[in-house]
Design an enzyme around this catalytic site. Structure first.
Site, short mmCIF file in Angstrom:
data_model
loop_
_atom_site.label_atom_id
_atom_site.label_comp_id
_atom_site.label_asym_id
_atom_site.label_seq_id
_atom_site.Cartn_x
_atom_site.Cartn_y
_atom_site.Cartn_z
N PRO A 181 0.79 -1.22 0.00
CA PRO A 181 0.00 0.00 0.00
C PRO A 181 0.83 1.28 0.00
O PRO A 181 1.90 1.35 0.59
CB PRO A 181 -0.83 -0.11 1.29
CG PRO A 181 -0.11 -1.08 2.15
CD PRO A 181 0.59 -2.02 1.22
N ASN A 182 0.29 2.24 -0.70
CA ASN A 182 0.80 3.61 -0.81
C ASN A 182 2.04 3.74 -1.67
O ASN A 182 2.49 4.86 -1.92
CB ASN A 182 1.03 4.23 0.57
CG ASN A 182 -0.24 4.31 1.36
OD1 ASN A 182 -1.25 4.80 0.87
ND2 ASN A 182 -0.23 3.80 2.58
N ALA B 39 3.29 -1.01 4.72
CA ALA B 39 2.66 -1.05 6.05
C ALA B 39 2.19 -2.45 6.44
O ALA B 39 2.10 -2.75 7.63
CB ALA B 39 1.50 -0.07 6.10
N ARG C 8 12.76 4.29 12.41
CA ARG C 8 11.47 4.98 12.38
C ARG C 8 10.68 4.67 13.64
O ARG C 8 11.22 4.19 14.62
CB ARG C 8 10.74 4.58 11.11
CG ARG C 8 11.60 4.98 9.87
CD ARG C 8 10.91 4.92 8.58
NE ARG C 8 9.73 5.78 8.56
CZ ARG C 8 8.75 5.62 7.70
NH1 ARG C 8 8.79 4.65 6.82
NH2 ARG C 8 7.71 6.43 7.72
N HIS D 23 4.06 -4.89 9.03
CA HIS D 23 3.91 -4.82 10.48
C HIS D 23 2.58 -5.38 10.98
O HIS D 23 2.36 -5.42 12.19
CB HIS D 23 4.04 -3.36 10.92
CG HIS D 23 5.09 -2.62 10.16
ND1 HIS D 23 6.42 -2.95 10.22
CD2 HIS D 23 5.00 -1.61 9.26
CE1 HIS D 23 7.11 -2.15 9.41
NE2 HIS D 23 6.26 -1.33 8.82
N ARG E 250 4.62 11.10 -2.00
CA ARG E 250 4.36 10.98 -0.57
C ARG E 250 5.67 10.97 0.20
O ARG E 250 6.54 10.14 -0.05
CB ARG E 250 3.60 9.66 -0.32
CG ARG E 250 3.34 9.36 1.13
CD ARG E 250 2.57 8.02 1.24
NE ARG E 250 2.60 7.55 2.60
CZ ARG E 250 3.34 6.53 3.03
NH1 ARG E 250 4.09 5.84 2.19
NH2 ARG E 250 3.31 6.18 4.29
N GLU F 21 12.81 -9.39 1.12
CA GLU F 21 11.98 -8.28 1.59
C GLU F 21 12.74 -6.98 1.41
O GLU F 21 13.92 -6.89 1.76
CB GLU F 21 11.66 -8.50 3.07
CG GLU F 21 10.81 -7.44 3.70
CD GLU F 21 10.55 -7.70 5.18
OE1 GLU F 21 9.79 -6.92 5.78
OE2 GLU F 21 11.12 -8.66 5.76
N SER G 109 12.92 2.84 3.18
CA SER G 109 13.48 3.51 4.35
C SER G 109 14.03 2.45 5.32
O SER G 109 13.72 1.26 5.21
CB SER G 109 12.41 4.35 5.05
OG SER G 109 11.42 3.53 5.63
N TYR H 153 11.12 8.80 1.34
CA TYR H 153 11.10 7.79 0.27
C TYR H 153 11.76 8.25 -1.03
O TYR H 153 11.88 7.45 -1.96
CB TYR H 153 9.65 7.37 -0.01
CG TYR H 153 8.97 6.78 1.20
CD1 TYR H 153 9.35 5.55 1.71
CD2 TYR H 153 7.97 7.48 1.86
CE1 TYR H 153 8.74 5.02 2.83
CE2 TYR H 153 7.35 6.96 2.97
CZ TYR H 153 7.73 5.73 3.46
OH TYR H 153 7.12 5.21 4.58
N ASN I 182 7.98 -5.67 -1.23
CA ASN I 182 7.95 -4.52 -0.34
C ASN I 182 6.52 -4.46 0.19
O ASN I 182 5.65 -3.85 -0.44
CB ASN I 182 8.33 -3.23 -1.06
CG ASN I 182 8.36 -2.04 -0.12
OD1 ASN I 182 7.80 -2.09 0.98
ND2 ASN I 182 8.99 -0.96 -0.54
N HIS J 10 12.59 -2.66 1.95
CA HIS J 10 12.01 -1.44 2.50
C HIS J 10 12.87 -0.27 2.03
O HIS J 10 14.10 -0.32 2.17
CB HIS J 10 11.97 -1.46 4.03
CG HIS J 10 11.07 -2.54 4.55
ND1 HIS J 10 9.71 -2.41 4.57
CD2 HIS J 10 11.37 -3.77 5.01
CE1 HIS J 10 9.20 -3.53 5.04
NE2 HIS J 10 10.17 -4.37 5.32
N ARG K 41 7.11 0.15 13.60
CA ARG K 41 7.65 -0.29 12.30
C ARG K 41 8.87 -1.21 12.47
O ARG K 41 9.36 -1.74 11.48
CB ARG K 41 8.06 0.92 11.46
CG ARG K 41 6.91 1.81 11.07
CD ARG K 41 7.38 2.89 10.11
NE ARG K 41 6.38 3.93 9.96
CZ ARG K 41 5.37 3.91 9.09
NH1 ARG K 41 5.23 2.87 8.30
NH2 ARG K 41 4.52 4.92 9.03
#
Length: 146
Positions: free
Chosen positions: A11-12, A78, A108, A81, A19, A99, A103, A24, A75, A101, A112
């Site tokens: 998502p996102n 969210a 963070r 988690h 964003r 996997e 960031s 990012y 990836n 990510h 997370r």
């Protein structure tokens, strides 16, 4: 026969480049896909690159990968988690999983710091920006003996 890699984005990530660019970066998901396709060709791999904001769609794509993909780069964003469903789907997949990510999730917010997906992944790449996708493809090529 070319080995197929599925690159799945959660998502996102469709908003990548718009964003929180301070977190990012400014590169779009289309830019990342273009770079991944070029590297996959160089490595002799096929590539299917997808993004969804819906957990069930990601689960369905992981199920598809069982029949089609030699490896998965994911990836989960969210869902890292929170999604036991994605973990369970990955546990039903026999190939290697990396996997990614963008960031560094460990720098963070504390919620997370834990990823369900990490329990299944052969490797986790975090904090390398979008270059993490390329590192993941190189690692999968190495695991697969390409």
């Amino acid at each position: 026969m070319t080995r197929m890699i599925h690159v799945l984005n959660g998502p996102n990530l469709n908003l990548l480049g718009q964003r929180q660019p301070e977190v990012y970066g400014h590169e779009t998901l289309a830019d990342v896909e273009t770079r991944c396709i070029a590297l996959a060709e160089e490595l002799g791999l096929g590539l299917r690159f997808r993004q969804s904001n819906h957990e069930g769609q990601l689960v369905d794509w992981i199920h598809e990968a069982r029949a089609e993909a030699a490896g998965i780069v994911i990836n989960p964003a969210a869902y890292s988690h929170s999604s036991v469903a994605i973990l369970d789907a990955l546990n039903a997949y026999d190939g290697p999983v990396i996997e990614v990510h963008i960031s560094n999730i460990h720098r963070r917010e504390s919620f997370r710091h834990h990823s369900f997906v990490s329990a299944r992944a052969e490797g986790v790449i975090a904090g390398c920006g979008t270059e993490g996708y390329l590192l993941a493809l190189r690692r999968l090529a190495s695991i697969l003996g390409q």
